[in-house]
Design a protein around this motif. Sequence first.
Motif, PDB file in Angstrom:
ATOM      1  N   VAL A  65       0.837  -1.192   0.000  1.00 14.31           N
ATOM      2  CA  VAL A  65       0.000   0.000   0.000  1.00 14.31           C
ATOM      3  C   VAL A  65       0.877   1.249   0.000  1.00 14.31           C
ATOM      4  CG1 VAL A  65      -1.695   1.305   1.353  1.00 14.31           C
ATOM      5  CG2 VAL A  65      -1.913  -1.175   1.145  1.00 14.31           C
ATOM      6  N   GLU A  66       1.906   1.234   0.832  1.00 15.19           N
ATOM      7  CA  GLU A  66       2.816   2.380   0.904  1.00 15.19           C
ATOM      8  C   GLU A  66       3.618   2.522  -0.392  1.00 15.19           C
ATOM      9  OE1 GLU A  66       6.169   4.421   3.795  1.00 15.19           O
ATOM     10  OE2 GLU A  66       5.316   2.493   4.367  1.00 15.19           O
ATOM     11  N   LEU A  67       4.051   1.389  -0.954  1.00 17.06           N
ATOM     12  CA  LEU A  67       4.786   1.406  -2.214  1.00 17.06           C
ATOM     13  C   LEU A  67       3.934   2.041  -3.316  1.00 17.06           C
ATOM     14  CD1 LEU A  67       7.476   0.400  -3.530  1.00 17.06           C
ATOM     15  CD2 LEU A  67       6.211  -1.653  -4.176  1.00 17.06           C
ATOM     16  N   LYS A  68       2.686   1.631  -3.397  1.00 16.80           N
ATOM     17  CA  LYS A  68       1.771   2.172  -4.408  1.00 16.80           C
ATOM     18  C   LYS A  68       1.573   3.679  -4.211  1.00 16.80           C
ATOM     19  CE  LYS A  68      -2.822   1.527  -6.353  1.00 16.80           C
ATOM     20  NZ  LYS A  68      -4.087   0.784  -6.288  1.00 16.80           N
ATOM     21  N   ALA A  69       1.424   4.111  -2.968  1.00 15.34           N
ATOM     22  CA  ALA A  69       1.238   5.534  -2.678  1.00 15.34           C
ATOM     23  C   ALA A  69       2.475   6.345  -3.064  1.00 15.34           C
ATOM     24  CB  ALA A  69       0.916   5.733  -1.195  1.00 15.34           C
ATOM     25  N   GLN A  70       3.665   5.815  -2.760  1.00 15.07           N
ATOM     26  CA  GLN A  70       4.902   6.519  -3.105  1.00 15.07           C
ATOM     27  C   GLN A  70       5.089   6.594  -4.621  1.00 15.07           C
ATOM     28  OE1 GLN A  70       7.166   8.196  -1.278  1.00 15.07           O
ATOM     29  NE2 GLN A  70       6.013   7.827   0.578  1.00 15.07           N
ATOM     30  N   ARG A  71       4.798   5.492  -5.322  1.00 13.75           N
ATOM     31  CA  ARG A  71       4.900   5.498  -6.782  1.00 13.75           C
ATOM     32  C   ARG A  71       3.951   6.526  -7.379  1.00 13.75           C
ATOM     33  NH1 ARG A  71       5.190  -1.017  -7.802  1.00 13.75           N
ATOM     34  NH2 ARG A  71       7.456  -1.184  -7.580  1.00 13.75           N
ATOM     35  N   SER A  72       2.743   6.536  -6.889  1.00 16.49           N
ATOM     36  CA  SER A  72       1.745   7.474  -7.392  1.00 16.49           C
ATOM     37  C   SER A  72       2.190   8.920  -7.166  1.00 16.49           C
ATOM     38  CB  SER A  72       0.409   7.214  -6.693  1.00 16.49           C
ATOM     39  OG  SER A  72      -0.562   8.129  -7.111  1.00 16.49           O
ATOM     40  N   SER A  73       2.710   9.189  -5.983  1.00 22.52           N
ATOM     41  CA  SER A  73       3.184  10.531  -5.655  1.00 22.52           C
ATOM     42  C   SER A  73       4.336  10.947  -6.563  1.00 22.52           C
ATOM     43  CB  SER A  73       3.622  10.582  -4.195  1.00 22.52           C
ATOM     44  OG  SER A  73       4.142  11.836  -3.871  1.00 22.52           O
ATOM     45  N   CYS A  74       5.273  10.032  -6.803  1.00 24.91           N
ATOM     46  CA  CYS A  74       6.419  10.330  -7.670  1.00 24.91           C
ATOM     47  C   CYS A  74       5.967  10.586  -9.105  1.00 24.91           C
ATOM     48  CB  CYS A  74       7.435   9.198  -7.629  1.00 24.91           C
ATOM     49  SG  CYS A  74       8.390   9.129  -6.086  1.00 24.91           S
ATOM     50  N   LEU A  75       5.046   9.765  -9.592  1.00 25.81           N
ATOM     51  CA  LEU A  75       4.545   9.959 -10.956  1.00 25.81           C
ATOM     52  C   LEU A  75       3.837  11.303 -11.094  1.00 25.81           C
ATOM     53  CD1 LEU A  75       3.288   6.363 -11.758  1.00 25.81           C
ATOM     54  CD2 LEU A  75       5.170   7.572 -12.893  1.00 25.81           C
ATOM     55  N   LYS A  76       3.080  11.689 -10.079  1.00 22.35           N
ATOM     56  CA  LYS A  76       2.386  12.988 -10.116  1.00 22.35           C
ATOM     57  C   LYS A  76       3.399  14.128 -10.153  1.00 22.35           C
ATOM     58  CE  LYS A  76      -1.176  15.629  -7.680  1.00 22.35           C
ATOM     59  NZ  LYS A  76      -0.536  16.923  -7.616  1.00 22.35           N
ATOM     60  N   LEU A  77       4.436  14.024  -9.354  1.00 27.65           N
ATOM     61  CA  LEU A  77       5.476  15.057  -9.347  1.00 27.65           C
ATOM     62  C   LEU A  77       6.211  15.101 -10.692  1.00 27.65           C
ATOM     63  CD1 LEU A  77       6.833  14.569  -5.744  1.00 27.65           C
ATOM     64  CD2 LEU A  77       5.880  16.688  -6.666  1.00 27.65           C
ATOM     65  N   MET A  78       6.501  13.929 -11.264  1.00 27.52           N
ATOM     66  CA  MET A  78       7.161  13.892 -12.570  1.00 27.52           C
ATOM     67  C   MET A  78       6.282  14.576 -13.616  1.00 27.52           C
ATOM     68  SD  MET A  78       8.910  10.199 -13.054  1.00 27.52           S
ATOM     69  CE  MET A  78       9.026   9.231 -11.588  1.00 27.52           C
ATOM     70  N   GLN A  79       4.999  14.311 -13.546  1.00 26.96           N
ATOM     71  CA  GLN A  79       4.070  14.925 -14.490  1.00 26.96           C
ATOM     72  C   GLN A  79       4.108  16.448 -14.349  1.00 26.96           C
ATOM     73  OE1 GLN A  79      -0.135  14.091 -13.834  1.00 26.96           O
ATOM     74  NE2 GLN A  79      -0.359  13.709 -16.037  1.00 26.96           N
ATOM     75  N   GLU A  80       4.141  16.937 -13.129  1.00 28.04           N
ATOM     76  CA  GLU A  80       4.213  18.378 -12.885  1.00 28.04           C
ATOM     77  C   GLU A  80       5.518  18.977 -13.393  1.00 28.04           C
ATOM     78  OE1 GLU A  80       3.532  18.827  -8.690  1.00 28.04           O
ATOM     79  OE2 GLU A  80       1.453  18.147  -8.839  1.00 28.04           O
ATOM     80  N   LEU A  81       6.558  18.138 -13.495  1.00 32.60           N
ATOM     81  CA  LEU A  81       7.854  18.593 -13.996  1.00 32.60           C
ATOM     82  C   LEU A  81       7.979  18.464 -15.513  1.00 32.60           C
ATOM     83  CD1 LEU A  81      10.121  17.071 -11.211  1.00 32.60           C
ATOM     84  CD2 LEU A  81       9.623  19.493 -11.574  1.00 32.60           C
TER      85      LEU A  81
END
Length: 149
Positions: A65-81
Amino acid sequence: MGSIKNYARFYSSFNRLTIPGDKEEYKKVLVLQYTDNRTESLREMRSSEYIALCKSIEELAGYNVELKAQRSSCLKLMQELGVDTTDWHEINDFCQNARIAKMPFGCIGLDGLKELRKRLFALKAKGWRRNTTKEPIYMLNLAGVLGKA
Protein backbone atom coordinates in the motif's frame (compact mmCIF):
# COMPACT_ATOMS: atom_id res chain seq x y z
CA MET A 1 16.24 -26.14 -1.46
CA GLY A 2 16.43 -22.64 -2.94
CA SER A 3 19.56 -20.55 -3.00
CA ILE A 4 18.34 -17.48 -1.13
CA LYS A 5 21.36 -15.35 -0.27
CA ASN A 6 19.84 -12.11 0.89
CA TYR A 7 17.06 -11.90 3.43
CA ALA A 8 16.59 -8.13 3.18
CA ARG A 9 13.16 -8.49 1.61
CA PHE A 10 11.95 -10.58 4.54
CA TYR A 11 13.47 -8.45 7.29
CA SER A 12 12.47 -5.10 5.79
CA SER A 13 8.80 -6.08 6.11
CA PHE A 14 9.14 -8.30 9.18
CA ASN A 15 10.71 -5.48 11.19
CA ARG A 16 7.75 -3.23 10.36
CA LEU A 17 5.31 -5.61 12.05
CA THR A 18 4.17 -5.02 15.61
CA ILE A 19 4.82 -8.36 17.24
CA PRO A 20 3.83 -9.11 20.82
CA GLY A 21 6.47 -11.25 22.50
CA ASP A 22 9.61 -12.77 21.06
CA LYS A 23 10.22 -11.74 17.43
CA GLU A 24 12.58 -14.65 16.81
CA GLU A 25 9.95 -17.13 17.97
CA TYR A 26 7.33 -15.49 15.75
CA LYS A 27 9.71 -15.71 12.78
CA LYS A 28 10.19 -19.44 13.40
CA VAL A 29 6.42 -19.98 13.55
CA LEU A 30 5.98 -18.15 10.24
CA VAL A 31 8.73 -20.15 8.54
CA LEU A 32 7.24 -23.41 9.84
CA GLN A 33 3.84 -22.37 8.52
CA TYR A 34 5.18 -21.59 5.02
CA THR A 35 7.29 -24.77 4.83
CA ASP A 36 4.54 -27.11 6.07
CA ASN A 37 6.50 -27.72 9.29
CA ARG A 38 9.58 -28.87 7.32
CA THR A 39 11.93 -26.27 8.84
CA GLU A 40 12.02 -23.19 11.04
CA SER A 41 15.08 -21.74 9.30
CA LEU A 42 14.94 -19.09 6.58
CA ARG A 43 18.09 -20.62 5.07
CA GLU A 44 16.40 -23.97 4.52
CA MET A 45 13.35 -22.51 2.79
CA ARG A 46 12.75 -23.17 -0.88
CA SER A 47 12.65 -20.07 -3.08
CA SER A 48 8.92 -20.46 -3.72
CA GLU A 49 8.22 -20.74 0.02
CA TYR A 50 10.36 -17.69 0.76
CA ILE A 51 8.61 -15.60 -1.91
CA ALA A 52 5.17 -16.61 -0.61
CA LEU A 53 6.22 -15.75 2.96
CA CYS A 54 7.61 -12.37 1.91
CA LYS A 55 4.47 -11.47 -0.04
CA SER A 56 2.33 -12.30 2.96
CA ILE A 57 4.45 -10.29 5.39
CA GLU A 58 4.60 -7.33 3.00
CA GLU A 59 0.82 -7.35 2.88
CA LEU A 60 0.57 -7.53 6.68
CA ALA A 61 3.06 -4.69 7.07
CA GLY A 62 1.26 -2.51 4.53
CA TYR A 63 4.38 -2.39 2.35
CA ASN A 64 2.48 -2.72 -0.94
CA VAL A 65 0.00 0.00 0.00
CA GLU A 66 2.82 2.38 0.90
CA LEU A 67 4.79 1.41 -2.21
CA LYS A 68 1.77 2.17 -4.41
CA ALA A 69 1.24 5.53 -2.68
CA GLN A 70 4.90 6.52 -3.11
CA ARG A 71 4.90 5.50 -6.78
CA SER A 72 1.74 7.47 -7.39
CA SER A 73 3.18 10.53 -5.66
CA CYS A 74 6.42 10.33 -7.67
CA LEU A 75 4.54 9.96 -10.96
CA LYS A 76 2.39 12.99 -10.12
CA LEU A 77 5.48 15.06 -9.35
CA MET A 78 7.16 13.89 -12.57
CA GLN A 79 4.07 14.93 -14.49
CA GLU A 80 4.21 18.38 -12.89
CA LEU A 81 7.85 18.59 -14.00
CA GLY A 82 6.91 17.93 -17.61
CA VAL A 83 7.67 14.21 -17.84
CA ASP A 84 5.12 12.37 -19.97
CA THR A 85 3.87 9.83 -17.41
CA THR A 86 1.87 7.99 -20.08
CA ASP A 87 5.17 6.89 -21.67
CA TRP A 88 7.09 4.30 -19.60
CA HIS A 89 10.15 4.74 -21.80
CA GLU A 90 10.25 8.43 -20.92
CA ILE A 91 9.65 7.74 -17.22
CA ASN A 92 12.50 5.21 -17.17
CA ASP A 93 14.76 7.52 -19.17
CA PHE A 94 14.14 10.25 -16.61
CA CYS A 95 14.69 7.98 -13.60
CA GLN A 96 17.85 6.36 -14.96
CA ASN A 97 19.69 9.66 -14.92
CA ALA A 98 22.53 9.52 -12.38
CA ARG A 99 21.19 12.64 -10.68
CA ILE A 100 17.67 11.27 -10.35
CA ALA A 101 17.56 7.56 -9.36
CA LYS A 102 20.15 5.70 -11.50
CA MET A 103 17.64 2.94 -12.33
CA PRO A 104 14.33 2.33 -14.10
CA PHE A 105 11.25 3.43 -12.18
CA GLY A 106 9.93 -0.10 -11.66
CA CYS A 107 13.16 -1.19 -9.96
CA ILE A 108 13.05 1.52 -7.29
CA GLY A 109 12.13 0.18 -3.85
CA LEU A 110 10.23 1.96 -1.11
CA ASP A 111 13.26 3.75 0.36
CA GLY A 112 14.44 4.72 -3.11
CA LEU A 113 11.01 6.14 -3.94
CA LYS A 114 11.09 8.25 -0.78
CA GLU A 115 14.48 9.61 -1.85
CA LEU A 116 13.25 10.16 -5.41
CA ARG A 117 10.27 12.07 -4.07
CA LYS A 118 12.62 14.42 -2.18
CA ARG A 119 14.65 15.01 -5.35
CA LEU A 120 11.51 15.69 -7.37
CA PHE A 121 10.29 18.19 -4.77
CA ALA A 122 13.72 19.88 -4.92
CA LEU A 123 13.48 20.12 -8.72
CA LYS A 124 9.97 21.53 -8.46
CA ALA A 125 10.97 24.06 -5.80
CA LYS A 126 13.83 25.29 -7.99
CA GLY A 127 11.46 25.76 -10.92
CA TRP A 128 12.99 23.05 -13.13
CA ARG A 129 10.80 21.78 -15.94
CA ARG A 130 11.59 19.19 -18.60
CA ASN A 131 12.01 20.63 -22.06
CA THR A 132 9.07 19.64 -24.23
CA THR A 133 11.39 18.89 -27.17
CA LYS A 134 11.70 15.38 -25.70
CA GLU A 135 15.49 15.55 -25.55
CA PRO A 136 16.93 12.69 -23.48
CA ILE A 137 17.30 13.47 -19.78
CA TYR A 138 21.06 12.85 -19.88
CA MET A 139 21.32 15.88 -22.17
CA LEU A 140 19.61 18.19 -19.69
CA ASN A 141 21.60 20.33 -17.31
CA LEU A 142 20.57 19.35 -13.80
CA ALA A 143 23.85 20.34 -12.15
CA GLY A 144 22.59 23.70 -10.99
CA VAL A 145 19.40 22.26 -9.58
CA LEU A 146 20.55 19.11 -7.79
CA GLY A 147 24.16 20.03 -7.06
CA LYS A 148 27.13 18.10 -8.31
CA ALA A 149 26.97 14.28 -8.52
